[in-house]
Motif scaffolding. Structure first.
Motif, PDB file in Angstrom:
ATOM      1  N   UNK A 157       0.373  49.889  80.842  1.00 25.57           N
ATOM      2  CA  UNK A 157      -0.116  49.997  82.213  1.00 25.57           C
ATOM      3  C   UNK A 157       1.007  50.150  83.220  1.00 25.57           C
ATOM      4  N   UNK A 158       2.254  50.081  82.772  1.00 26.51           N
ATOM      5  CA  UNK A 158       3.382  50.337  83.668  1.00 26.51           C
ATOM      6  C   UNK A 158       4.527  50.947  82.866  1.00 26.51           C
ATOM      7  N   UNK A 159       5.577  51.344  83.552  1.00 23.85           N
ATOM      8  CA  UNK A 159       6.694  52.029  82.894  1.00 23.85           C
ATOM      9  C   UNK A 159       7.404  51.124  81.906  1.00 23.85           C
ATOM     10  N   UNK A 160       7.400  49.808  82.154  1.00 25.83           N
ATOM     11  CA  UNK A 160       8.055  48.887  81.243  1.00 25.83           C
ATOM     12  C   UNK A 160       7.381  48.889  79.876  1.00 25.83           C
ATOM     13  N   UNK A 161       6.024  48.941  79.876  1.00 19.55           N
ATOM     14  CA  UNK A 161       5.289  48.914  78.608  1.00 19.55           C
ATOM     15  C   UNK A 161       5.520  50.171  77.775  1.00 19.55           C
ATOM     16  N   UNK A 162       5.904  51.248  78.412  1.00 18.18           N
ATOM     17  CA  UNK A 162       6.133  52.494  77.667  1.00 18.18           C
ATOM     18  C   UNK A 162       7.315  52.378  76.714  1.00 18.18           C
ATOM     19  N   UNK A 163       8.184  51.402  76.962  1.00 23.11           N
ATOM     20  CA  UNK A 163       9.348  51.194  76.087  1.00 23.11           C
ATOM     21  C   UNK A 163       9.099  50.096  75.061  1.00 23.11           C
ATOM     22  N   UNK A 164       7.870  49.600  75.002  1.00 21.00           N
ATOM     23  CA  UNK A 164       7.530  48.532  74.068  1.00 21.00           C
ATOM     24  C   UNK A 164       6.824  49.107  72.855  1.00 21.00           C
ATOM     25  N   UNK A 165       7.252  48.702  71.669  1.00 23.56           N
ATOM     26  CA  UNK A 165       6.609  49.158  70.435  1.00 23.56           C
ATOM     27  C   UNK A 165       6.816  48.122  69.351  1.00 23.56           C
ATOM     28  N   UNK A 166       5.976  48.188  68.326  1.00 27.12           N
ATOM     29  CA  UNK A 166       6.080  47.290  67.178  1.00 27.12           C
ATOM     30  C   UNK A 166       6.455  48.134  65.963  1.00 27.12           C
ATOM     31  N   UNK A 167       7.454  47.654  65.226  1.00 22.93           N
ATOM     32  CA  UNK A 167       7.955  48.438  64.087  1.00 22.93           C
ATOM     33  C   UNK A 167       8.062  47.573  62.838  1.00 22.93           C
ATOM     34  N   UNK A 168       7.855  48.242  61.721  1.00 22.88           N
ATOM     35  CA  UNK A 168       8.073  47.620  60.403  1.00 22.88           C
ATOM     36  C   UNK A 168       8.308  48.729  59.401  1.00 22.88           C
ATOM     37  N   UNK A 169       9.573  48.911  59.020  1.00 24.33           N
ATOM     38  CA  UNK A 169       9.903  50.012  58.128  1.00 24.33           C
ATOM     39  C   UNK A 169       9.564  51.340  58.769  1.00 24.33           C
ATOM     40  N   UNK A 170       8.732  52.126  58.097  1.00 23.81           N
ATOM     41  CA  UNK A 170       8.313  53.420  58.613  1.00 23.81           C
ATOM     42  C   UNK A 170       7.156  53.321  59.597  1.00 23.81           C
ATOM     43  N   UNK A 171       6.574  52.145  59.692  1.00 20.39           N
ATOM     44  CA  UNK A 171       5.437  51.965  60.607  1.00 20.39           C
ATOM     45  C   UNK A 171       5.939  51.808  62.043  1.00 20.39           C
TER      46      UNK A 171
END
Length: 478
Positions: A157-171
């Motif tokens: 909902x804002x520009x900060x969230x656009x840089x947030x992601x969850x990762x695990x290996x190739x996921x």
């Protein structure tokens, strides 16, 4: 906008978080959702199964089912912990995950573990998804708060969230919504109700409170750390860091912070352990170690978790009933009006309790949570709505009965005195239809009144029987 803090950031030795997402279940699909979850490996939660006491909370943490049962009053416990499958009680189904991930905040990544997930199916077609998370490393307090704040945002909902992601290996999951509904709790999306979103422009999920998940947070600092009002205020508002990675707080007025904490903080065991609650966060900050730390964490996973669920249930159902009242058309939606009356009465009689817990700590904490949620004010509003609906129904029923009585009186007078004396002999025994061709105008009128009266009586009998059956079925299903 956050104000930068100049004080040194403390480190959090233990950070345990639970993220709760409330959702609406499509009408009539509660049992289908439960069967779907069972097929996906979820296990029904019962107090009788003691093997579940340490199954979902991570290594070293457990919830005593015996203490859990004694913590609540009997009528509350029957709703929270049914001994069998019941549509009128909370149905918790849980699944162990225990998988490690990384939350990317842009330049910084935080390792965490998803311990387990609950799906709680509740009355009134309401459900909760609870994701249990533990942070796998010792972090500064600001970073823990930033983690919680980013994780709870289901959508960018804002520009900060656009840089947030969850990762695990190739996921890689770019949004928390994608992570929750594709990885943590897959298969639930088809059962989400979306009827409340007809007039929404930006929301894609049926939120009742806002576009974020509710947060339960347990943080343990090193022994000797003094927990103050600034720490609690930041925890309640999840004030983490600014764009430069500096600690921030959402207020610059010490007096305002103190007044806010006076209303939202429970400091009976301060400075060692402090609780706080507002409309989107419930937290416990402590410096205790060892066995006492595990007991406090167990309470957040058990006794306090269920009490919070019940408070959220009350708030959301009351909001839902208020919303339904604002959208119905009283003149045309009579079945909806009757359903709303039954729902409000059912909530008031079976689910709305002023006293939830049997212990003083629970009573005081839940009273603070209810006050933060504004539940009592919502309940008063809904009760006033119920009174208005009853008044409207009484006026409508009285008007309908007057019209019906007038119609039946006319038919009784005309048909009984006039019609029956004119044509009753021709309708007795073997009817001679040819004789009716010789009727005068008044005799034709009498015949019409007599026959139409019989038809109206038959139709009324069918309508009343159908309405009775419909009400009976609705009462059984509600």
């Amino acid at each position: 906008m956050g104000v930068r803090l100049t004080r040194k950031d403390a480190f959090v030795d233990t950070a345990l978080l639970q993220f709760i997402f409330p959702f609406s279940i499509k009408d009539g699909l509660r049992d289908e959702l439960r069967e779907e979850l069972l097929e996906r490996g979820y296990q029904p939660f019962t107090l009788e199964d003691r093997s579940l006491e340490d199954a979902y909370y991570g290594e070293g943490y457990r919830v005593s089912h015996q203490h859990l049962e004694r913590y609540y009053l009997p009528f509350t416990g029957s709703i929270l912990f049914p001994d069998r499958h019941s549509a009128s009680a909370f149905q918790r189904l849980s699944r162990v995950i225990e998988e490690g991930y990384e939350l990317s905040l842009g330049e910084r990544s935080i390792s965490f573990c998803v311990q387990s997930v609950d799906v709680v199916i509740c009355p009134f077609d309401l459900g909760f998804i609870t994701t249990r998370v533990s942070i796998e490393e010792k972090l500064p307090y600001s970073l823990v708060l930033e983690f919680a704040d980013r994780f709870r945002d289901l959508e960018d909902i804002n520009s900060r969230d656009e840089h947030t992601s969850v990762r695990r290996g190739e996921e890689n999951y770019g949004q928390m919504e994608e992570f929750i509904f594709k990885k943590v709790a897959p298969g639930i999306m088809p059962y989400l109700g979306t009827t409340d979103l007809d007039e929404a422009y930006y929301e894609t999920l049926p939120y009742f409170v806002d576009e974020r998940m509710f947060v339960l947070m347990f943080c343990r600092f090193a022994e000797g750390f003094a927990i103050d009002s600034i720490d609690m205020y930041r925890a309640l508002h999840l004030d983490g860091m600014n764009e430069n990675g500096e600690p921030v707080i959402g207020s610059s007025n010490p007096d305002f912070i103190k007044r806010y904490c006076d209303q939202h903080v429970y400091d009976r065991w301060s400075p060692g352990t402090v609780y706080g609650a507002n409309e989107h966060t419930f937290c416990c900050l402590t410096t205790t170690e060892g066995r006492r730390e595990r007991e406090l964490a167990g309470e957040m996973y058990g006794e306090l978790y269920y009490g919070l669920l019940l408070c959220l249930f009350h708030k959301i159902v009351l909001l839902k009933l208020s919303s339904n009242y604002s959208t119905i058309r009283l003149e045309y939606d009579r079945p909806t009006v009757e359903k709303l009356i039954r729902s409000i009465t059912n909530l008031s009689a079976k689910y709305y309790f002023l006293e939830i817990a049997s212990q003083l700590k629970g009573k005081e904490l839940f009273k603070m949570i209810r006050r933060s949620f504004g539940i009592h004010e919502l309940y008063i509003e809904v009760k006033e709505t119920l009174g208005e609906l009853y008044d409207y129904q009484d006026r409508t029923d009285a008007k309908t009965q007057n019209y019906l009585l007038m119609l039946l009186t006319l038919y009784t007078v005309i048909g009984g005195i006039y019609g029956m004396n004119q044509v009753i002999e021709d309708l007795d025994g073997q009817i001679d239809w040819r004789a009716m061709l010789k009727y005068s105008l008044f005799e034709h009128i009498a015949l019409f009144v007599t026959l139409s009266g019989l038809v109206i009586g038959f139709v009324l009998a069918v309508v009343v029987t159908k309405k009775w059956l419909s009400d009976y079925i609705r009462r059984r299903n509600s």
